[in-house]
Scaffold this active site. Structure first.
Site, PDB file in Angstrom:
ATOM      1  N   TYR A 151      -2.218  -1.341   9.193  1.00 27.33           N
ATOM      2  CA  TYR A 151      -2.836  -0.385   8.105  1.00 27.33           C
ATOM      3  C   TYR A 151      -1.316   0.286   7.298  1.00 27.33           C
ATOM      4  CZ  TYR A 151      -4.794   3.617   5.552  1.00 27.33           C
ATOM      5  OH  TYR A 151      -5.444   4.416   4.950  1.00 27.33           O
ATOM      6  N   GLU A 153       2.044  -0.105   8.840  1.00 31.35           N
ATOM      7  CA  GLU A 153       3.129  -1.059   8.815  1.00 31.35           C
ATOM      8  C   GLU A 153       2.861  -1.351   7.064  1.00 31.35           C
ATOM      9  OE1 GLU A 153       5.556  -0.334   9.549  1.00 31.35           O
ATOM     10  OE2 GLU A 153       5.792  -0.708  11.883  1.00 31.35           O
ATOM     11  N   LYS A 155       1.181  -0.266   4.518  1.00 33.10           N
ATOM     12  CA  LYS A 155       1.077   1.222   3.619  1.00 33.10           C
ATOM     13  C   LYS A 155       2.592   1.643   3.628  1.00 33.10           C
ATOM     14  CE  LYS A 155      -3.344   2.163   2.563  1.00 33.10           C
ATOM     15  NZ  LYS A 155      -3.505   2.557   0.980  1.00 33.10           N
ATOM     16  N   ASN A 180      -5.625  13.321   5.991  1.00 35.34           N
ATOM     17  CA  ASN A 180      -7.425  13.117   6.423  1.00 35.34           C
ATOM     18  C   ASN A 180      -8.441  13.911   5.436  1.00 35.34           C
ATOM     19  OD1 ASN A 180      -5.851  12.996   8.824  1.00 35.34           O
ATOM     20  ND2 ASN A 180      -7.837  12.524   9.361  1.00 35.34           N
ATOM     21  N   VAL A 194     -14.520  13.325  10.829  1.00 34.34           N
ATOM     22  CA  VAL A 194     -15.593  13.820   9.921  1.00 34.34           C
ATOM     23  C   VAL A 194     -17.770  14.091  10.226  1.00 34.34           C
ATOM     24  CG1 VAL A 194     -16.537  15.831   7.900  1.00 34.34           C
ATOM     25  CG2 VAL A 194     -13.975  15.319   8.953  1.00 34.34           C
ATOM     26  N   PRO A 280      -2.648   9.780  16.528  1.00 26.72           N
ATOM     27  CA  PRO A 280      -1.698  10.495  16.542  1.00 26.72           C
ATOM     28  C   PRO A 280      -1.925  11.445  17.378  1.00 26.72           C
ATOM     29  CG  PRO A 280      -1.836   9.015  14.588  1.00 26.72           C
ATOM     30  CD  PRO A 280      -3.040   8.950  15.638  1.00 26.72           C
ATOM     31  N   GLN A 282      -0.969  15.237  16.441  1.00 26.49           N
ATOM     32  CA  GLN A 282      -1.151  16.115  15.635  1.00 26.49           C
ATOM     33  C   GLN A 282      -0.280  15.296  14.472  1.00 26.49           C
ATOM     34  OE1 GLN A 282       1.956  18.851  17.240  1.00 26.49           O
ATOM     35  NE2 GLN A 282       3.395  17.187  16.371  1.00 26.49           N
TER      36      GLN A 282
HETATM   37  P1  NAD Z   1     -12.859   3.893   0.858  1.00 30.51           P
HETATM   38  O1  NAD Z   1     -12.974   2.040   2.521  1.00 30.51           O
HETATM   39  O2  NAD Z   1     -13.953   4.062   0.920  1.00 30.51           O
HETATM   40  O3  NAD Z   1     -12.280   3.029  -0.306  1.00 30.51           O
HETATM   41  C1  NAD Z   1     -11.786   1.842  -0.005  1.00 30.51           C
HETATM   42  C2  NAD Z   1     -11.794   0.745  -1.252  1.00 30.51           C
HETATM   43  O4  NAD Z   1     -11.315   0.179  -1.951  1.00 30.51           O
HETATM   44  C3  NAD Z   1     -13.492   0.166  -0.609  1.00 30.51           C
HETATM   45  O5  NAD Z   1     -14.193   0.650  -2.004  1.00 30.51           O
HETATM   46  C4  NAD Z   1     -13.052  -1.202  -1.050  1.00 30.51           C
HETATM   47  O6  NAD Z   1     -14.281  -2.096  -0.712  1.00 30.51           O
HETATM   48  C5  NAD Z   1     -12.254  -1.445  -1.611  1.00 30.51           C
HETATM   49  N1  NAD Z   1     -11.263  -2.404  -1.064  1.00 30.51           N
HETATM   50  C6  NAD Z   1     -10.775  -3.088   0.102  1.00 30.51           C
HETATM   51  N2  NAD Z   1     -10.094  -3.851   0.031  1.00 30.51           N
HETATM   52  C7  NAD Z   1      -9.449  -4.588  -1.227  1.00 30.51           C
HETATM   53  C8  NAD Z   1      -9.357  -5.311  -1.666  1.00 30.51           C
HETATM   54  N3  NAD Z   1      -8.694  -6.703  -1.007  1.00 30.51           N
HETATM   55  N4  NAD Z   1      -9.437  -5.905  -3.559  1.00 30.51           N
HETATM   56  C9  NAD Z   1      -9.925  -5.074  -4.004  1.00 30.51           C
HETATM   57  N5  NAD Z   1     -11.166  -3.563  -3.490  1.00 30.51           N
HETATM   58  C10 NAD Z   1     -10.674  -3.854  -2.015  1.00 30.51           C
HETATM   59  O7  NAD Z   1     -11.729   4.637   1.328  1.00 30.51           O
HETATM   60  P2  NAD Z   1     -11.173   5.802   1.264  1.00 30.51           P
HETATM   61  O8  NAD Z   1     -11.827   6.395   1.992  1.00 30.51           O
HETATM   62  O9  NAD Z   1     -11.748   6.200  -0.770  1.00 30.51           O
HETATM   63  O10 NAD Z   1      -9.102   5.066   1.018  1.00 30.51           O
HETATM   64  C11 NAD Z   1      -8.906   5.083  -0.203  1.00 30.51           C
HETATM   65  C12 NAD Z   1      -7.425   4.921  -0.150  1.00 30.51           C
HETATM   66  O11 NAD Z   1      -6.815   6.079  -0.529  1.00 30.51           O
HETATM   67  C13 NAD Z   1      -6.537   3.528   0.345  1.00 30.51           C
HETATM   68  O12 NAD Z   1      -6.017   3.334   0.137  1.00 30.51           O
HETATM   69  C14 NAD Z   1      -6.446   4.744   1.714  1.00 30.51           C
HETATM   70  O13 NAD Z   1      -5.732   3.793   2.477  1.00 30.51           O
HETATM   71  C15 NAD Z   1      -6.118   5.805   0.935  1.00 30.51           C
HETATM   72  N6  NAD Z   1      -6.557   6.883   2.121  1.00 30.51           N
HETATM   73  C16 NAD Z   1      -7.472   7.637   2.234  1.00 30.51           C
HETATM   74  C17 NAD Z   1      -7.876   8.595   3.471  1.00 30.51           C
HETATM   75  C18 NAD Z   1      -8.592   9.361   3.999  1.00 30.51           C
HETATM   76  O14 NAD Z   1      -8.761  10.343   4.909  1.00 30.51           O
HETATM   77  N7  NAD Z   1     -10.024   9.316   3.172  1.00 30.51           N
HETATM   78  C19 NAD Z   1      -6.259   9.071   4.173  1.00 30.51           C
HETATM   79  C20 NAD Z   1      -5.624   8.329   4.117  1.00 30.51           C
HETATM   80  C21 NAD Z   1      -5.008   7.692   2.567  1.00 30.51           C
HETATM   81  N1  UDP Z   2     -12.585  10.741  16.794  1.00 28.92           N
HETATM   82  C1  UDP Z   2     -13.211  11.509  17.403  1.00 28.92           C
HETATM   83  N2  UDP Z   2     -14.572  11.348  17.760  1.00 28.92           N
HETATM   84  C2  UDP Z   2     -14.794  10.613  16.983  1.00 28.92           C
HETATM   85  C3  UDP Z   2     -14.239   9.578  15.629  1.00 28.92           C
HETATM   86  C4  UDP Z   2     -13.108   9.862  15.702  1.00 28.92           C
HETATM   87  O1  UDP Z   2     -13.171  12.349  18.551  1.00 28.92           O
HETATM   88  O2  UDP Z   2     -16.197  10.206  17.325  1.00 28.92           O
HETATM   89  C5  UDP Z   2     -10.925  11.353  17.011  1.00 28.92           C
HETATM   90  C6  UDP Z   2      -9.983  10.209  17.123  1.00 28.92           C
HETATM   91  O3  UDP Z   2      -9.248  10.243  18.074  1.00 28.92           O
HETATM   92  C7  UDP Z   2      -8.810  10.872  16.151  1.00 28.92           C
HETATM   93  C8  UDP Z   2      -9.445  11.997  14.873  1.00 28.92           C
HETATM   94  O4  UDP Z   2     -10.562  11.901  15.369  1.00 28.92           O
HETATM   95  O5  UDP Z   2      -8.015  11.629  17.054  1.00 28.92           O
HETATM   96  C9  UDP Z   2      -9.284  11.691  13.138  1.00 28.92           C
HETATM   97  O6  UDP Z   2      -9.982   9.680  13.465  1.00 28.92           O
HETATM   98  P1  UDP Z   2      -9.768   9.379  12.215  1.00 28.92           P
HETATM   99  O7  UDP Z   2     -10.741   7.906  12.356  1.00 28.92           O
HETATM  100  O8  UDP Z   2     -10.870  10.400  10.923  1.00 28.92           O
HETATM  101  O9  UDP Z   2      -8.826   9.310  11.679  1.00 28.92           O
HETATM  102  P2  UDP Z   2      -7.464   9.590  11.531  1.00 28.92           P
HETATM  103  O10 UDP Z   2      -7.522   9.211  12.904  1.00 28.92           O
HETATM  104  O11 UDP Z   2      -6.971   8.258  11.233  1.00 28.92           O
HETATM  105  O12 UDP Z   2      -6.684  10.156  11.415  1.00 28.92           O
END
Ligand code: NAD
Ligand code: UDP
Ligand code: UDP
Length: 318
Positions: A151, A153, A155, A180, A194, A280, A282
């Site tokens: 994820y 690398e 991105k 997040n 969450v 991570p 923080q």
């Molecule tokens: P999500 O999993 O709900 O949505 C991702 C969508 O992409 C899904 O509908 C999935 O079916 C689709 N998808 C996956 N691979 C695909 C492919 N090869 N072709 C077409 N569709 C594909 O996740 P999200 O939380 O809505 O995230 C959306 C974007 O935002 C992602 O790129 C994610 O990396 C980025 N992002 C989200 C968060 C967050 O906190 N939610 C944080 C950082 C970055």
């Molecule tokens: N986490 C946790 N309990 C859970 C799910 C996640 O303590 O049931 C922690 C996880 O280890 C991380 C933080 O919550 O430190 C955020 O995790 P998440 O998977 O939501 O996002 P990301 O690590 O990608 O920020």
């Protein structure tokens, strides 16, 4: 600019059946655009876009962005990619392909059409950061061979491609580093903190804190994030980012668990499980660039209000 015979803007949202994509589509339709949602439904769910079926300005296309896509649009939001650690580690090779091949195809599409393209990048490009809060000029501390690397690398490589299409082809790119984000339509079982804590609290199950819960995250409510996306796309051809979009209020994971228990009135107990590899310690965005370039954008919905809305959503589901 608009290609549509009614003079409407036609917008492509990849990953539009996912959590963030479906909220973005709601906003775009609300302002009068036509939306083409492209998604392979790997982690997305048709239930996220059910309410749009039959909408005259909405179209869904099942397609994997790893393959070329020939359509005619005026703007592209590239969100396709599994986002939660559980999902992106399920098929890590596919995760890298989606980020890299998906970026190449969508950039090729934007280049042919000469239209602006937005990339949903991530705070994960900073890895386990040594700079706090994270500013966009920080290059990150990422393990290239760990379980999160597909994820992180992927991105990072997508960002490289976006900036090379800017330099080489003068494309109008918009790279957002999303921190997040939470809200209604998160997946109940994708393991994100969450949704996990809320579902566990509502079901009276133990709340699973990974490690000692002292690691921090900064949680942004989805509506605030989508507002940032829209402003970024509107910011004009000189604003390319990368720009952090997230909520700078930082909480420990233990504080989050306690807040969820208090707000749900749950009798669930907190338990500790091992911390996953490369988790991570923080994370907090510096949002100075967003304020500067996105018309003073900053989050409006604070954690308590956002949790209230998200708990209400899950209370209906579980
Ligand atoms: P999500 O999993 O709900 O949505 C991702 C969508 O992409 C899904 O509908 C999935 O079916 C689709 N998808 C996956 N691979 C695909 C492919 N090869 N072709 C077409 N569709 C594909 O996740 P999200 O939380 O809505 O995230 C959306 C974007 O935002 C992602 O790129 C994610 O990396 C980025 N992002 C989200 C968060 C967050 O906190 N939610 C944080 C950082 C970055
Ligand atoms: N986490 C946790 N309990 C859970 C799910 C996640 O303590 O049931 C922690 C996880 O280890 C991380 C933080 O919550 O430190 C955020 O995790 P998440 O998977 O939501 O996002 P990301 O690590 O990608 O920020
Ligand atoms: N592409 C696409 N739709 C288009 C134009 C291009 O999916 O409308 C894809 C195509 O698969 C190509 C990739 O985008 O391989 C990159 O296109 P670009 O023109 O940048 O590179 P080239 O075709 O020269 O390799």
């Amino acid at each position: 600019m608009a290609r549509n015979k009614y003079g409407r803007r036609r917008v492509l949202v990849t990953g539009g059946a996912g959590f963030l994509g479906s909220h973005l589509i709601d906003r775009l339709l609300d302002r009068g655009d036509e939306v083409l949602c492209v998604d392979n439904l790997f982690t997305g769910d048709k239930s996220n876009i059910d309410h749009l079926v039959g909408h005259t300005r909405f179209e869904f296309m099942r397609h994997d962005v790893c393959f070329p896509l020939y359509v005619e649009v005026d703007e592209i939001f590239n969100l396709a990619c599994p986002a939660s650690p559980v999902h992106y580690q399920h098929d890590p090779v596919q995760t890298t392909k989606t980020s890299v091949l998906g970026a190449i195809n969508m950039l090729g599409l934007a280049k042919r059409l000469r239209v602006p393209i937005f990339q949903a990048s991530t705070s994960e490009v900073y890895g386990d950061p040594e700079i706090h809060p994270q500013t966009e000029d920080y290059w990150g501390n990422v393990n290239p061979i760990g379980i999160r690397s597909c994820y992180d690398e992927g991105k990072r490589c997508a960002e490289t491609l976006f900036f090379d299409y800017l330099r080489q082809h003068d494309l109008d790119i918009k790279v957002a580093r999303i921190f997040n984000t939470y809200g209604p339509r998160m997946h109940a079982s994708d393991g994100r903190v969450v949704s996990n804590f809320i579902v566990q609290a509502l079901q009276g199950h133990d709340i699973t804190i990974f490690g000692d819960g002292s690691q921090t995250r900064s949680f942004c409510y989805v509506d605030d994030l989508v507002e940032g996306f829209i402003r970024f796309m509107e910011a004009g051809p000189d604003v390319h980012g990368p720009i952090n979009i997230g909520n700078p209020h930082e909480f420990t994971i233990r504080e989050l668990a306690e807040k969820v228990i208090e707000m749900t009135g749950s009798t669930s107990k907190l338990i500790q499980l091992p911390l996953p590899a490369d988790d991570p310690t923080q994370r907090q965005p510096n949002i100075g660039e967003a304020r500067k370039h996105l018309d003073n954008w900053e989050p409006k919905v604070q954690l308590e209000e956002g949790l209230r809305r998200t708990i209400a959503y899950f209370a209906d589901k579980v």
